[in-house]
Design a protein around this motif. Structure first.
Motif, PDB file in Angstrom:
ATOM      1  N   LEU A  12      -3.446  11.050  -2.822  1.00 36.22           N
ATOM      2  CA  LEU A  12      -3.483  10.138  -3.953  1.00 36.22           C
ATOM      3  C   LEU A  12      -4.381   8.955  -3.610  1.00 36.22           C
ATOM      4  O   LEU A  12      -4.095   8.194  -2.689  1.00 36.22           O
ATOM      5  N   SER A  13      -5.486   8.824  -4.350  1.00 41.27           N
ATOM      6  CA  SER A  13      -6.388   7.681  -4.163  1.00 41.27           C
ATOM      7  C   SER A  13      -5.947   6.558  -5.084  1.00 41.27           C
ATOM      8  O   SER A  13      -5.889   6.730  -6.304  1.00 41.27           O
ATOM      9  N   VAL A  14      -5.626   5.424  -4.484  1.00 43.29           N
ATOM     10  CA  VAL A  14      -5.121   4.280  -5.247  1.00 43.29           C
ATOM     11  C   VAL A  14      -5.983   3.072  -4.925  1.00 43.29           C
ATOM     12  O   VAL A  14      -6.368   2.861  -3.775  1.00 43.29           O
ATOM     13  N   GLY A  15      -6.304   2.295  -5.943  1.00 40.77           N
ATOM     14  CA  GLY A  15      -7.121   1.100  -5.728  1.00 40.77           C
ATOM     15  C   GLY A  15      -6.795   0.014  -6.724  1.00 40.77           C
ATOM     16  O   GLY A  15      -6.254   0.280  -7.804  1.00 40.77           O
ATOM     17  N   ARG A  16      -7.144  -1.195  -6.365  1.00 40.47           N
ATOM     18  CA  ARG A  16      -6.837  -2.365  -7.201  1.00 40.47           C
ATOM     19  C   ARG A  16      -7.404  -2.217  -8.614  1.00 40.47           C
ATOM     20  O   ARG A  16      -6.735  -2.517  -9.599  1.00 40.47           O
ATOM     21  N   VAL A  49      -0.954  11.424 -11.067  1.00 37.46           N
ATOM     22  CA  VAL A  49      -1.094  10.229 -10.229  1.00 37.46           C
ATOM     23  C   VAL A  49      -0.580   9.006 -10.989  1.00 37.46           C
ATOM     24  O   VAL A  49       0.113   8.144 -10.426  1.00 37.46           O
ATOM     25  N   TYR A  50      -0.919   8.924 -12.273  1.00 35.57           N
ATOM     26  CA  TYR A  50      -0.433   7.817 -13.111  1.00 35.57           C
ATOM     27  C   TYR A  50       1.095   7.743 -13.083  1.00 35.57           C
ATOM     28  O   TYR A  50       1.675   6.663 -12.923  1.00 35.57           O
ATOM     29  N   GLU A  51       1.755   8.903 -13.229  1.00 36.37           N
ATOM     30  CA  GLU A  51       3.220   8.925 -13.232  1.00 36.37           C
ATOM     31  C   GLU A  51       3.780   8.447 -11.895  1.00 36.37           C
ATOM     32  O   GLU A  51       4.762   7.702 -11.843  1.00 36.37           O
ATOM     33  N   ALA A  52       3.146   8.880 -10.806  1.00 39.13           N
ATOM     34  CA  ALA A  52       3.605   8.470  -9.474  1.00 39.13           C
ATOM     35  C   ALA A  52       3.468   6.955  -9.290  1.00 39.13           C
ATOM     36  O   ALA A  52       4.377   6.293  -8.781  1.00 39.13           O
ATOM     37  N   VAL A  53       2.331   6.408  -9.725  1.00 44.52           N
ATOM     38  CA  VAL A  53       2.119   4.961  -9.605  1.00 44.52           C
ATOM     39  C   VAL A  53       3.081   4.208 -10.513  1.00 44.52           C
ATOM     40  O   VAL A  53       3.689   3.203 -10.126  1.00 44.52           O
ATOM     41  N   GLU A  77      -8.992  -7.188   0.233  1.00 44.47           N
ATOM     42  CA  GLU A  77      -8.015  -6.817  -0.800  1.00 44.47           C
ATOM     43  C   GLU A  77      -8.135  -5.334  -1.151  1.00 44.47           C
ATOM     44  O   GLU A  77      -7.141  -4.603  -1.181  1.00 44.47           O
ATOM     45  N   ASP A  78      -9.363  -4.895  -1.413  1.00 47.60           N
ATOM     46  CA  ASP A  78      -9.575  -3.482  -1.748  1.00 47.60           C
ATOM     47  C   ASP A  78      -9.175  -2.586  -0.570  1.00 47.60           C
ATOM     48  O   ASP A  78      -8.597  -1.512  -0.754  1.00 47.60           O
ATOM     49  N   TYR A  79      -9.481  -3.040   0.625  1.00 44.19           N
ATOM     50  CA  TYR A  79      -9.164  -2.279   1.840  1.00 44.19           C
ATOM     51  C   TYR A  79      -7.653  -2.162   2.017  1.00 44.19           C
ATOM     52  O   TYR A  79      -7.117  -1.056   2.199  1.00 44.19           O
ATOM     53  N   LEU A  80      -6.941  -3.279   1.967  1.00 49.48           N
ATOM     54  CA  LEU A  80      -5.492  -3.260   2.213  1.00 49.48           C
ATOM     55  C   LEU A  80      -4.738  -2.499   1.121  1.00 49.48           C
ATOM     56  O   LEU A  80      -3.819  -1.740   1.411  1.00 49.48           O
ATOM     57  N   MET A  81      -5.124  -2.695  -0.116  1.00 49.75           N
ATOM     58  CA  MET A  81      -4.455  -1.963  -1.200  1.00 49.75           C
ATOM     59  C   MET A  81      -4.794  -0.478  -1.125  1.00 49.75           C
ATOM     60  O   MET A  81      -3.921   0.377  -1.298  1.00 49.75           O
ATOM     61  N   GLY A  82      -6.057  -0.181  -0.868  1.00 51.25           N
ATOM     62  CA  GLY A  82      -6.466   1.222  -0.794  1.00 51.25           C
ATOM     63  C   GLY A  82      -5.814   1.949   0.364  1.00 51.25           C
ATOM     64  O   GLY A  82      -5.230   3.030   0.197  1.00 51.25           O
ATOM     65  N   ILE A  83      -5.889   1.373   1.567  1.00 54.14           N
ATOM     66  CA  ILE A  83      -5.316   2.016   2.758  1.00 54.14           C
ATOM     67  C   ILE A  83      -3.803   2.157   2.626  1.00 54.14           C
ATOM     68  O   ILE A  83      -3.243   3.252   2.796  1.00 54.14           O
ATOM     69  N   ASN A  84      -3.127   1.059   2.333  1.00 53.91           N
ATOM     70  CA  ASN A  84      -1.663   1.084   2.308  1.00 53.91           C
ATOM     71  C   ASN A  84      -1.097   1.908   1.158  1.00 53.91           C
ATOM     72  O   ASN A  84      -0.241   2.768   1.364  1.00 53.91           O
TER      73      ASN A  84
END
Length: 699
Positions: free
Chosen positions: A198-202, A625-629, A167-174
């Motif tokens: 942009l570093s994004v994670g669950r 980053v928050y605004e982008a997400v 889960e962490d891998y797929l959300m982080g990578i994608n």
């Protein structure tokens, strides 16, 4: 044939070797005797492969290759620990090894560490048994080995561990690739940088959202001044304060002039109230004395001790975890990465050993002797401090009773150990008992302050209520532990009580002064006797009035400790520990990962930590980053959603949902969100948001 014991770290392996009485000297990567071998990992030896290992096409980031959802996941040995992996792999497959005892940390992550090694080493034809322990004492290690279960009984836990990593891998990578490709150039240009990833994670993205939403609440907050009316009353030789409260009898009942029930929005209105009161005396309307019980708090889990250390010692959750982990490895305390705040019934049966051991340290010797001598520990199983249903993997953090390494602790280590010991010993003491005196008075007041007539009828008068409250510690109970050596006095919450304290810090200081004076009064027997004798209709004199000014304050910023608690409870920042203990459901992250997640956010400069105060604030980059997400995958900012994923993993570990069901939902989530973002065309709108945010970071 030999037994092979595999631990997570060299230091833990050494403790297993000692417990097993293996006399052989340590050689490269293991300790071996005639009938046993002890070896170790060094944390993770195996990790998930990056996308380019599946196909070189994935090395270049492109929207055309998203979403990346492999049907079979690839793993590889971590390069800088390959030597140790080769040693472990050889040992696992040795012909003379019949049984493998899995001794990695007793939790989801420890399970994952071994399963990856076992899979990568292609182990076959061996009996594998799982050792599950709560401390590293010799007794506990030997118990864990003797009661070790077949590793298949932990298959569900293993499945949840694999899923968490996927889960962490797929959300982080994608999502990191997706949002970087979509918004990275815009953010880089705005910050005048060459590039922005942009570093994004669950979990980490959710934490960013919590901090930034709180920061914006603070920015948008409008302070409201308010004014309280305090009467100085006198009876016999004593003067004491009473605070005005609106009541149905009051001329101000339901008035828009009020701020809450005990103050005014304008000072002149507070003065009008004072002017309306007929300056003679007040009558006692209600007088009561009642007992209040304060129970010993529940034991520490990792989140609670991290929060406590953040408040008391201004150290980060990561530093606290390292300190408690060190104590665990020195056999001083039980397993630290726990969410439980209670003991198991099995631990309760042997708890006298933990208590008795503390007699070896002067600070706790008298308390331990008193508990053992009185037999207070014998009925602990019947209390709220023992509850098997509220334990997932491990019970609360408590001292083991083995104190040999106590003097090797650092000064801060000893302070943290002291918190754990006193919290533990407290549950064997009775509750603290307070005596609270609540008084309510009525003053006659003119309905209209313009009335000049000396003769007033009942129709001209209203009743205004004033209250005063006093609290006295009658029996210190468990507070005895803290009064002997603590920064917090037993009567720290005495006096006028919570209701009398306003929201503003400067106002709280005013009330603290009143508190101190009242505390001095309530400790005088003659004063207690006087207020105890007051009954309805008795008269007290009015010595004067005062107006105390206060100001509403915005929500508090998260500290490193309060953030850990907020993560534990899916974003609900609740200071009251009893209330927190009642909250059901999962948090975001786990006790083992929360500190590391915060540390990463500080490292990548999305958030800032003030090391002196432990207060967390966002950075400009973090807000961008928050605004982008928020404009693309806003679900990632939702604590409840993140907690639901964690709850799903728990369901997998409990066997109530299958890995396939979980994986199907995960892949659908990633696919749908990726497709939605690719279709978006909102960079211009985001640029306007960035301009607005930048105004708060001009310095």
């Amino acid at each position: 044939m030999k037994n092979l014991y595999i631990a997570e770290k060299p230091s833990v392996a050494q403790e297993f070797a000692k417990a097993l009485k293996i006399k052989a000297s340590r050689k490269k990567g293991c300790i071996e005797s005639q009938d046993s071998i002890v070896t170790w990992c060094v944390g993770h030896l195996v990790t998930m492969s990056y996308p380019e290992k599946y196909d070189p096409i994935y090395k270049r980031w492109s929207l055309n290759t998203l979403p990346f959802l492999p049907k079979v996941f690839k793993y590889e040995v971590i390069e800088n620990v390959k030597e140790q992996f080769d040693i472990v792999s050889t040992l696992l497959n040795r012909a003379d090894v019949s049984t493998i005892y899995i001794c990695t940390d007793s939790g989801r992550e420890g399970e994952y560490i071994y399963r990856l090694v076992d899979e990568m080493a292609n182990v076959a034809g061996k009996k594998r048994k799982r050792v599950w322990i709560d401390s590293q004492t010799e007794e506990e290690i030997l118990r864990g080995i003797s009661e070790a279960k077949d590793w298949s009984e932990y298959d569900n836990l293993s499945s949840s561990a694999y899923l968490r990593a996927k889960e962490d891998y797929l959300m982080g990578i994608n999502f990191s690739r997706l949002l970087t490709l979509k918004y990275g150039n815009t953010i880089a240009g705005f910050l005048k940088k060459d590039r922005a990833v942009l570093s994004v994670g669950r979990v980490m993205t959710c934490v960013i959202g919590m901090v930034i939403r709180r920061e914006r609440e603070i920015r948008d907050f409008l302070k409201i001044p308010f004014y309280k009316v305090i009467a100085v009353l006198s009876k016999e030789e004593f003067n004491f304060p009473a605070e005005w409260r609106v009541d149905a009898d009051s001329a101000y009942f339901g008035s828009p002039l009020l701020y809450k029930e005990n103050g005014f929005k304008k000072k002149e209105d507070a003065q009008k109230l004072i002017d309306s009161i007929i300056p003679a005396n007040m009558q006692v309307f209600k007088s009561e004395k009642k007992k209040e019980i304060k129970n010993p708090p529940l034991l520490y889990n990792l989140a609670e001790i991290q929060n406590e250390c953040s408040k008391k010692f201004k150290i980060s959750p990561d530093e606290t975890l390292k300190a408690v982990q060190s104590m665990y490895e020195k056999k001083l305390v039980t397993y630290p990465r726990t969410d439980a705040r209670v003991l198991s019934s099995a631990a309760a049966k042997e708890i006298h050993k933990n208590i008795t051991g503390l007699k070896g340290i002067d600070l706790y010797k008298d308390f331990a002797q008193e508990i053992i001598a009185s037999g207070k520990y014998k009925n602990i199983e019947k209390t709220k401090y023992v509850n098997d249903s509220r334990i997932n993997d491990h019970y609360a953090i408590i001292p083991t009773g083995q104190t040999g390494a106590y003097n090797t602790l650092s000064p801060i280590g000893k302070k943290i150990y002291d918190l754990i010991c006193r919290r533990f010993l407290a549950i064997f003491y009775p509750s603290a008992l307070y005596e609270r005196y609540n008084l309510e008075f009525i003053a006659n007041a003119k309905k209209n302050t313009d009335l000049k007539s000396p003769v007033l009828t009942c129709e001209d008068l209203k009743k205004e209520h004033f209250v005063s409250s006093f609290k006295l510690l009658k029996s210190e109970g468990y507070l005895k532990l803290y009064n002997s050596n603590t920064d917090t006095p037993a009567n720290s919450d005495s006096g006028l009580g919570k209701d009398f304290v306003s929201d503003k810090k400067s106002d709280i200081n005013i009330e603290d002064d009143i508190d101190k004076n009242i505390q001095k009064l309530i400790e005088i027997p003659a004063f207690r006797q006087m207020i105890s004798k007051l009954k309805n209709g008795d008269i007290v004199n009015i010595g004067g009035f005062d107006i105390k000014e206060g100001e509403t304050s915005p929500p508090k910023r998260y500290t490193s400790g309060s953030m850990i608690l907020a993560m534990e409870n899916a974003g609900q920042l609740i200071e009251d520990e009893e209330l927190r203990s009642l909250i059901k459901g999962s948090g975001i992250g786990t006790s083992a990962t929360r500190a590391e997640i915060l540390k990463k956010l500080f490292t990548i400069k999305y958030l800032m930590l003030n090391n002196k105060t432990q207060v967390i604030t966002p950075t400009l980059l973090g807000e961008l980053v928050y605004e982008a997400v928020n404009a693309s995958i806003s679900h990632l900012l939702n604590p409840e959603l993140t907690a639901s994923w964690e709850k799903g993993l728990n369901c997998v570990s409990q066997g109530t949902i299958t890995s396939d069901e979980y994986m199907e939902k995960l892949e659908n989530f990633v696919s749908v969100r990726t497709a939605n973002v690719i279709r978006l065309n909102n960079q211009y709108v985001l640029k306007q948001a960035y301009d607005r945010i930048a105004g708060f970071y001009k310095s």
